[in-house]
Design a protein around this motif. Sequence first.
Motif, short mmCIF file in Angstrom:
data_model
loop_
_atom_site.label_atom_id
_atom_site.label_comp_id
_atom_site.label_asym_id
_atom_site.label_seq_id
_atom_site.Cartn_x
_atom_site.Cartn_y
_atom_site.Cartn_z
N LEU A 73 48.55 23.57 54.71
CA LEU A 73 47.42 22.73 55.09
C LEU A 73 46.49 22.52 53.90
N VAL A 74 46.14 23.61 53.25
CA VAL A 74 45.20 23.50 52.13
C VAL A 74 45.82 22.71 50.98
N MET A 75 47.11 23.01 50.70
CA MET A 75 47.73 22.34 49.55
C MET A 75 48.04 20.87 49.82
N SER A 76 48.29 20.53 51.07
CA SER A 76 48.60 19.13 51.38
C SER A 76 47.35 18.28 51.53
N ALA A 77 46.23 18.95 51.79
CA ALA A 77 45.03 18.22 52.21
C ALA A 77 44.64 17.06 51.28
N ASN A 240 39.70 22.08 54.38
CA ASN A 240 40.73 22.99 54.85
C ASN A 240 40.63 24.37 54.23
N LEU A 241 40.19 24.38 52.98
CA LEU A 241 39.97 25.67 52.34
C LEU A 241 38.89 26.44 53.08
N ALA A 242 37.84 25.72 53.49
CA ALA A 242 36.72 26.38 54.18
C ALA A 242 37.17 26.99 55.50
N ILE A 243 38.11 26.33 56.16
CA ILE A 243 38.61 26.86 57.44
C ILE A 243 39.34 28.18 57.22
N TRP A 244 39.99 28.30 56.09
CA TRP A 244 40.84 29.47 55.85
C TRP A 244 40.20 30.56 55.03
N ILE A 245 39.11 30.24 54.37
CA ILE A 245 38.60 31.17 53.37
C ILE A 245 38.19 32.51 53.98
N PHE A 401 29.69 24.83 53.84
CA PHE A 401 30.47 25.69 54.74
C PHE A 401 31.42 26.59 53.96
N LEU A 402 32.09 26.01 52.97
CA LEU A 402 33.02 26.79 52.16
C LEU A 402 32.29 27.97 51.53
N SER A 403 31.16 27.71 50.91
CA SER A 403 30.49 28.78 50.18
C SER A 403 29.86 29.80 51.14
N THR A 404 29.21 29.31 52.20
CA THR A 404 28.60 30.29 53.12
C THR A 404 29.69 31.10 53.81
N ASN A 405 30.79 30.45 54.17
CA ASN A 405 31.85 31.16 54.86
C ASN A 405 32.43 32.26 53.97
N TYR A 424 31.53 34.64 59.55
CA TYR A 424 31.99 33.31 59.95
C TYR A 424 30.97 32.66 60.88
N LEU A 425 30.48 33.42 61.85
CA LEU A 425 29.49 32.90 62.79
C LEU A 425 28.24 32.42 62.06
N LEU A 426 27.77 33.27 61.15
CA LEU A 426 26.55 32.95 60.42
C LEU A 426 26.75 31.67 59.59
N ALA A 427 27.90 31.60 58.93
CA ALA A 427 28.19 30.42 58.10
C ALA A 427 28.20 29.16 58.95
N ALA A 428 28.81 29.25 60.14
CA ALA A 428 28.89 28.08 61.02
C ALA A 428 27.50 27.67 61.48
N VAL A 429 26.67 28.65 61.82
CA VAL A 429 25.33 28.33 62.30
C VAL A 429 24.53 27.66 61.18
N VAL A 430 24.55 28.26 60.00
CA VAL A 430 23.78 27.70 58.88
C VAL A 430 24.25 26.28 58.56
N THR A 431 25.57 26.11 58.46
CA THR A 431 26.08 24.80 58.11
C THR A 431 25.75 23.77 59.19
N PHE A 432 25.83 24.20 60.43
CA PHE A 432 25.49 23.26 61.51
C PHE A 432 24.03 22.84 61.41
N ALA A 433 23.16 23.81 61.12
CA ALA A 433 21.74 23.48 61.00
C ALA A 433 21.53 22.44 59.88
N VAL A 434 22.17 22.69 58.74
CA VAL A 434 22.04 21.75 57.62
C VAL A 434 22.60 20.38 58.02
#
Lengths: 461, 516
Positions: A73-77, A240-245, A401-405, A424-434
């Motif tokens: 996924l990451v390499m094809s993205a 995709n990297l952010a999803i997997w990191i 998201f990538l960096s916070t995650n 992961y939860l914290l990263a999602a919350v912060v990114t969503f707020a932004v």
Amino acid sequence: MAGIGFELRKLTRRDDLLGVLQGTAHSALASTGPWLFTIVALAGIVLIGSNFVSREESFTFQLIVIYNFAFSLVMSAPVVLLITRLLADSIYVKQVERAPALFLFSLIVLFASQLLLVAPFYLLYVDLDAGARLAAMANFFLVTGVWVASVFLTALKDYRSVSASFAVGVTASLIGCAFLASRANVTGMLLGFNIGLAIIVFALAARIFAEYPYPVTGPLRWRMNAGRYWELALGGFIYNLAIWIDKWVMWLAPERKVLPSGMVSYPDYDSGMFLAYLSIVPAMAVFVFGVETDFFEKYLRFYREIQRHASYEAIRKYHGAIIRSLLRSMRNLSVLQGSICMVTILLAPMIFDLLGLSFTQIGIFRFGVLGALFHVLFLFTTIILSYFDLRRAALLLQLVFLSTNALFTWWSLQMGFAWYGYGYLLAAVVTFAVALLAAVHFIGRLPYQTFVRTNLSVQGR
Amino acid sequence: MTDRMNPTTDVCLILEGTYPHVSGGVSTWTHDLIRAQADLSFHLVTISPLHAELREQYQIPPNVTGMTRVRVQGLPQGARCTKKHLGIFHRLEGPLSRMLSRGGMQDLAAIIEALGPARGQMGSRVLLNSIPAWNMLLDMYHSAYRQSSFLDYFWTWRALLGGLYSMLLPELPPARVYHAVSTGYAGVFAARAALESGRPALLTEHGIYTNERRIEISMADWLYELPSRHLAVDGSRQNLKDLWIRTFVGYSRACYEACSRIITLYEGNQAFQLEDGAPSEKLQVIPNGIDFERFSKICREGARRSPSVALIGRVVPIKDVKTFIRACSILREMIPDVTAWILGPTDEDEDYFRECRILVQHLSLEKTVEFAGRVRLDEYLGRVDAIALTSISEAQPLVILEAGAAGIPAVATDVGACREMIHGRRSESPRLGEGGVVTELSNPTATATGLARLLGDRAFYEKCSRAIRERTRRYYNKHDLDRTYREIYESHRRCPTAPAMGTDKTWPGSALNCAS
């Protein structure tokens, strides 16, 4: 007579507000598909596998599939996002003759480039028997094939036949796995799973060639405007990297597992997360099908009426309709997904009991479910932003998201087992707020954004 | 850098869409002007469309010491918009709105004032693309155009303001006298120059800029051509076209008010200038002149040949060559052995030329009418008895004077300066009498009758011939007219520098005009 003849013709004819937007929007939407597929496939495998966890063989199989999905996924993205856009553009100008060529060409490019990494990994680094090595590699390329094929089908907006192909393929795969898990070796399980994937890939390919019945003719010179598309390729990669990191970071945990084959993983985290992701499937379905009808209609009307010489009053009205539609969708999604999330968290022990899952995962699972709620809301927000050609903003959000995650997950790793999944939860919350702030900022001043900021004629791009 | 208060360049010519990049009547005039004033130094400000390719069509005379190229709507990106720019828009909106409705010099001054001293760093980012600019756009739209297509208004607003800003932002080349060769953008630049430098500005208007724009804009269907479903669109399109015209009228008014002299080629233009707000005391006529010496020496051939007439001009629709051909057909009825030449290039509008030839065939005029193409005029003038001019639009056609110097009377339509050249200006004293016949437009019978009278009535012919030659000698001798410009330049060059904007809090805009 001195004086300059009118140069207005060029000025008033530059009405390229609408055309460029649709492609971008489409790329963003299309990227939800692969994630959905990944969730279902991996969660399915984890569920099946959890009953045979004692068997080293079955575990190796699981891990190979996880590795293949993640890295493929990451390499094809980058390529997948690029062809999504190219295809959307050629559909927009009604020149799809080269679609089959694009399909084959991108497959060749991806296979060739990925072979350079996959072959050394499975042939040299990992310790497996010969059959398993080949089956693992075949599995990797089939997964890549699924990503590429689904691009062409989502472009057709033929969700029914796509869904059907996936349903049949995934069911076949999972049944194959379940049947083989207890008796076959790694090679056998991979072959079973590959059959299911092959059904998907070939069904989709058949559908593509039926839809675009044009000869594959070379040479494949695609007018690539690198300056315009690098953001897209990069965006896809980062997304995709952010999803997997967070999973990859967690593979460094002290509780991680190193298989005899040399493959590393942290099974509790992985399966906890994959299962958590399952909880957002309803929200994704609602978004993909609901937003396409309600929001997209308002969205199109806004741009169409501008081009049809609406007064500013009218433009404001259509702008208001977009905002109301978005608020409505957001509210419905939040209520729906919020309740699912709550119920899932509260009933987690029952669910785990019922499915026979290991209770060590339950904390990770709960954080994961809550994180996935914000993750999916953030994802929708970036898709909406992409609709308005706010690619830079969307790209920036993916980067956040990538960096916070990565950062928060690493931090939770330092904090110890009780905190696993919290990053992961914290990263999602912060990114969503932004993302929410960005959306309010940009969509709130949509007319300005449309006429000045994203207007190619004004910005002279 | 040159001393602002005491610049060394004598004259800064402000040229819009003409010399030295475009060839044509005004360009030739400009070229001759610069060469005639060989001991004055000139700086050229050339204003051209944003994407036009600029190639010099003339050998620039050595007394041109510098050139500034300005592109209409060619704004730099400039600084990013910050808080400190917010105030600009508060001050800008009022005068800008007035400039776009019924503007004049005071509004232009207020705009320059509002842009402030840091305007050199500003560009499209702040002035066109920023949020404050957008809010100003909305205010201006709501105040008068709320029914109009917003898309159309948006582009119109950008084009108008972009055009205006592009005249105000470039650095002003220092000079002792600023001289615009048209109003419009060049006029805005000249007004700005006068306001900012305190040096006098002059204007020479060949054709009336706002009239040309009026015609162009009203005929420009493509201006707002996209199909539309929304109410009142036709009305609102008319509104936007009016906005364009009012803006150009405002530019002209600002220029008229800021210039010390408003020169034009003939009296007929002055009515339009007055209508657009030019103060009558500044008006002056300086026609174009010809080399009287050269043309008066042309030897007329004796009487032992058939009578002949000529139309001298390019074969293009605006010259209405077809009316001339029809007139020839009528003229032949009266004077069967008449010869008619059409002297001028035929390759500019091939279709029109073909239609003209077909008309000649239809009227069986092959033996009477001859297209001679591009010729040496001096050779033909010796053999022509009368010239005809059937144009539907002209400024000051020099052929009437060139033929007139040789004693050849003209029959011309009542356009531009034709009546003045043939009948004499109102102020002419003593009256020299008629030098030919003035006719209605597109009236072949009138043209034919006029020509027949000249060719048939010996006494009338001689009277006209003497009158047109004398008038040309007295009033249209290039040598004398060059001297007139020389005197104007001299007196304004020596003018004391008026208080410039920004140097004095109590800046009196009206004290600008050099009393000379």
